[in-house]
Design an enzyme around this catalytic site. Structure first.
Site, PDB file in Angstrom:
ATOM      1  N   ASP A 256       0.837  -1.192   0.000  1.00 13.00           N
ATOM      2  CA  ASP A 256       0.000   0.000   0.000  1.00 13.00           C
ATOM      3  C   ASP A 256       0.881   1.256   0.000  1.00 13.00           C
ATOM      4  O   ASP A 256       1.850   1.348   0.757  1.00 13.00           O
ATOM      5  CB  ASP A 256      -0.893  -0.017   1.244  1.00 13.00           C
ATOM      6  CG  ASP A 256      -1.887   1.124   1.290  1.00 13.00           C
ATOM      7  OD1 ASP A 256      -2.744   1.180   0.397  1.00 13.00           O
ATOM      8  OD2 ASP A 256      -1.799   1.945   2.216  1.00 13.00           O
TER       9      ASP A 256
ATOM     10  N   GLU B 244       1.335  -0.513  -5.052  1.00 16.16           N
ATOM     11  CA  GLU B 244       0.421   0.584  -5.350  1.00 16.16           C
ATOM     12  C   GLU B 244       1.329   1.793  -5.540  1.00 16.16           C
ATOM     13  O   GLU B 244       1.822   2.365  -4.574  1.00 16.16           O
ATOM     14  CB  GLU B 244      -0.568   0.824  -4.209  1.00 16.16           C
ATOM     15  CG  GLU B 244      -1.544   1.958  -4.528  1.00 16.16           C
ATOM     16  CD  GLU B 244      -2.377   2.396  -3.330  1.00 16.16           C
ATOM     17  OE1 GLU B 244      -3.546   2.777  -3.531  1.00 16.16           O
ATOM     18  OE2 GLU B 244      -1.853   2.379  -2.205  1.00 16.16           O
TER      19      GLU B 244
END
Length: 692
Positions: free
Chosen positions: A344, A381
């Site tokens: 993330d 990401e």
């Protein structure tokens, strides 16, 4: 009889202990009743081990670890005759409190061990076992004795994955799921036959580490549902286990992974190392803030740097924190048999200790060269809230979520001709974005936990997040690239419903026939809805839970998706791991582009109708026969006729799938040189020798 290295030398209040071992960090069961505690703090002046009986509010034993037990910056102690199964533990750290210089030690706070292997305090979903202003998150000790029973990792090549993003609770929590273990690891196990039928071979789980499901400034509602608020990086979310309250979360998660592996399904974890649940200025003391704040967080003039948009930013390229992150990932790969990770806000892995982007961030370089992590799949990401993008910039072996594919497909399907040229590049595997990699560097997706579901992208023009009582910028600023097909929200209009089904099938067709690694959000295969909510991070309701009743209502969408996945698996040319588009042994381009007339598409000008064709020679792919695959796409609101490319004599075109054909009535039909597509539809054909 105890060995010399596990013989107590000291006693206090009836508790016997001795100097511990510096490694491994955490609480490690040495013998049946001997536990070694080890914790690192560079700047603390003292460390006190605090022991509780399970469930009790006051500790029964505290001991300041003697200086002679300390090695470097590591405090360790070995405790004997410990009823470890009924023990919770934490630490007090003493040291300077000087926020300007990054220090905020507070000996009155008991904090969680960063290396705890199990955490108590949230064993029941969204329920505080201990008061808000107390020691809420407590370490527990586990015996690392799970029987993996010859577990074999599927070890599926990256290019062959079909990734299914899933929230453990949301997947089965609604009663329509029909499982016994609703909202748990066990519930996922009960749905394995469904996943196999669909064709999924990889699950990307939203955060499974122990996280804070309350928001810091609100007592009860809403729920911090998604899990991007990590409290500990070595323990599973206890509330995701049916018997989490009994301390079985670790075994239940391992059992889920073992069962998935037995059925050929890999496991990726969405991990959140960019920030923690301690948030920013004035945040809670849970773990890192009290253990070694200056080491773990980026600070500036007494304030927490906030590149993550969540209040704090982890100091990922500090050597100690870098080792901590690698230790955590190693643990999940070695002890939980996890197959890989989605990182993330991964650009924070590329920020130095001054917060600036680094050319060769040591953490990023280390992961793919680590002896334990070298085969783990790593997906980034590739953007953070401050605008730093690392898409395509990490070393070979990393993959990235591809947001261009997400937006381009949705725009093209709804009729934006200007998105056509970018769509072609996306179908190729985005070579312009991953010039140093291969198509498997691109994780292609149209939907994820962020944004609309696939159905909602066809049913809503605007986000409907009115029930999000805890708001974020995504509630109003996110471009959903959606079109409601004429009516906002649910409708009984059969024509609009038919159009929405075609649009969903069109999007799935482009996803599954593109080079790269396809991923989609759980429930998209049967038109699950979030009722127009594009940011359901605080929704522990039917908004976020899958409504399995829709599998019957949208059975044709489910069957179409299932067939698409099987088609992709059957044709290795689509999954090829390089960007080659030249002529192959069939003397055709391996991937070619067409307008309504073959070979005439101007790929650089806007368009709403086009075709693309793969040539798949048996000589190179070992499929048993030469095959052509042609996909005609009509995103126009009028009917269009496509002339098919000429293929070798003796080969004939056959319809495989047609998005406007709800019950596949035309599948298997042979066609001549032309096919006519209804408005907003797509068709897949194969060219093979008759009789083969």
């Amino acid at each position: 009889m105890k060995g010399a290295d596990t013989f107590p030398t000291h006693v206090k209040d009836g508790i016997r202990y001795k100097a511990g071992k510096a490694l491994p960090f955490g609480a490690t069961l040495i013998e049946n009743d001997v536990v070694n505690f080890s914790v690192y703090s560079r700047y603390a002046t003292s460390c006190t081990l605090v022991l509780f009986k399970f469930g009790e509010s006051e500790p029964y034993f505290e001991i300041t670890i003697p200086d002679e037990f300390k090695i470097g910056s590591v405090y360790s102690i070995m405790v004997f005759e410990l009823d470890w199964e009924n023990t919770e533990y934490g630490y007090r750290f003493d040291g300077p409190y000087d926020l300007q210089n990054g220090f905020c030690f507070d000996r009155t706070k008991i904090v969680l061990d960063p290396y705890a292997k199990l955490v108590s305090g949230r064993e029941k979903w969204h329920t505080r076992q201990y008061p808000k202003d107390s020691f809420q998150f407590r370490g527990r000790i586990i015996r690392e004795d799970y029987d993996w029973d010859k577990d074999v990792r599927p070890d599926i090549p990256m290019k062959d994955l079909v990734i299914y993003e899933m929230h453990v609770r949301g997947f089965t929590n609604d009663k329509s799921s029909g499982v016994r273990g609703k909202g748990t690891f066990s519930g996922v196990v009960e749905k394995i036959p469904y996943l196999k039928e669909l064709g999924i071979n990889c699950i990307e789980f939203m955060p499974l580490f122990e996280f804070e499901d309350f928001f810091p400034d609100l007592d009860d509602e809403p729920v911090n549902y998604w899990g991007y608020s990590t409290c500990n990086y070595f323990s599973p979310k206890a509330a995701y286990a049916k018997l989490g309250y009994m301390g079985f979360a670790a075994d239940e998660m391992k059992n889920m992974i073992k069962k998935l592996h037995q059925n050929g399904i890999e496991v990726l974890l969405d991990v959140v190392f960019n920030h923690t649940a301690e948030y920013g200025d004035g945040g809670e003391y849970i773990s890192f803030r009290g253990v070694d704040n200056k080491t773990f967080y980026l600070m500036d003039n007494g304030h927490y740097v906030n590149y993550s948009a969540c209040g704090n930013t982890v100091n990922c390229n500090n050597p100690i924190v870098r080792s901590f992150i690698i230790d955590a990932l190693r643990y999940w790969v070695s002890d939980y048999h996890v197959d890989g990770f989605r990182i993330d806000e991964a650009p924070i892995f590329a920020r130095g200790e001054d917060g600036r982007p680094m050319v060769s961030p040591p953490l990023v370089d280390s992961l793919k060269n680590d002896p334990i992590l070298s085969r783990a799949k790593l997906i980034s990401e590739g953007w953070d809230p401050e605008g730093l993008s690392t898409i395509g910039k990490f070393p070979k072996g990393w993959a990235d979520w591809n947001p261009r594919m997400r937006d381009t497909v949705k725009r093209f399907v709804k009729g934006v001709a200007e998105s056509g040229p970018e769509l072609i590049s996306s179908i190729e595997g985005s070579p312009d974005m991953f010039s140093n990699g291969s198509p498997e560097s691109s994780v292609n997706y149209i939907t994820s936990h962020d944004g609309f579901t696939l159905y909602d992208a066809t049913a809503y023009n605007n986000a409907h997040n009115e029930s999000n009582t805890y708001t974020s910028p995504m509630d109003s600023e996110f471009d959903n690239c959606s079109w409601n097909c004429g009516v906002e929200g649910e409708t009984d209009d059969k024509e609009i419903e038919g159009l929405r089904k075609r649009q969903m099938k069109n999007a799935m067709t482009l996803l599954m026939l593109s080079r790269g690694v396809p991923m989609f959000w759980a429930g998209d295969e049967f038109a699950n809805t979030q009722y127009g909510n594009n940011n359901a991070f605080s929704q522990d309701t039917i908004v976020s839970w899958l409504d399995w009743n829709r599998q019957k209502k949208y059975k044709d969408v489910f069957e179409y998706t299932k067939k698409l996945i099987a088609f992709r698996k059957a044709h290795p040319v689509i999954r090829k791991g390089d960007y080659f588009t030249g002529h192959n042994s069939m003397d055709y381009p391996e991937l070619s582009w067409h307008s309504e007339k073959p070979w005439t598409l101007n790929r650089h000008a806007p368009f709403l109708t086009f075709g693309f064709m793969y040539s798949e020679p048996d000589r190179e792919f070992g499929t048993g026969k030469d095959t052509f695959i042609y996909c005609a796409v009509n995103s126009h609101w009028e009917e269009h006729t496509f002339e098919l490319p000429i293929i070798p004599e003796g080969m004939n075109w056959k319809v495989e799938m047609y998005s406007a054909d709800e019950y596949f009535a035309q599948c298997g039909d042979l066609v001549d040189r032309w096919v006519t597509l209804s408005p907003r539809s797509s068709m897949i054909l194969t060219g093979e020798r008759t009789g083969e």
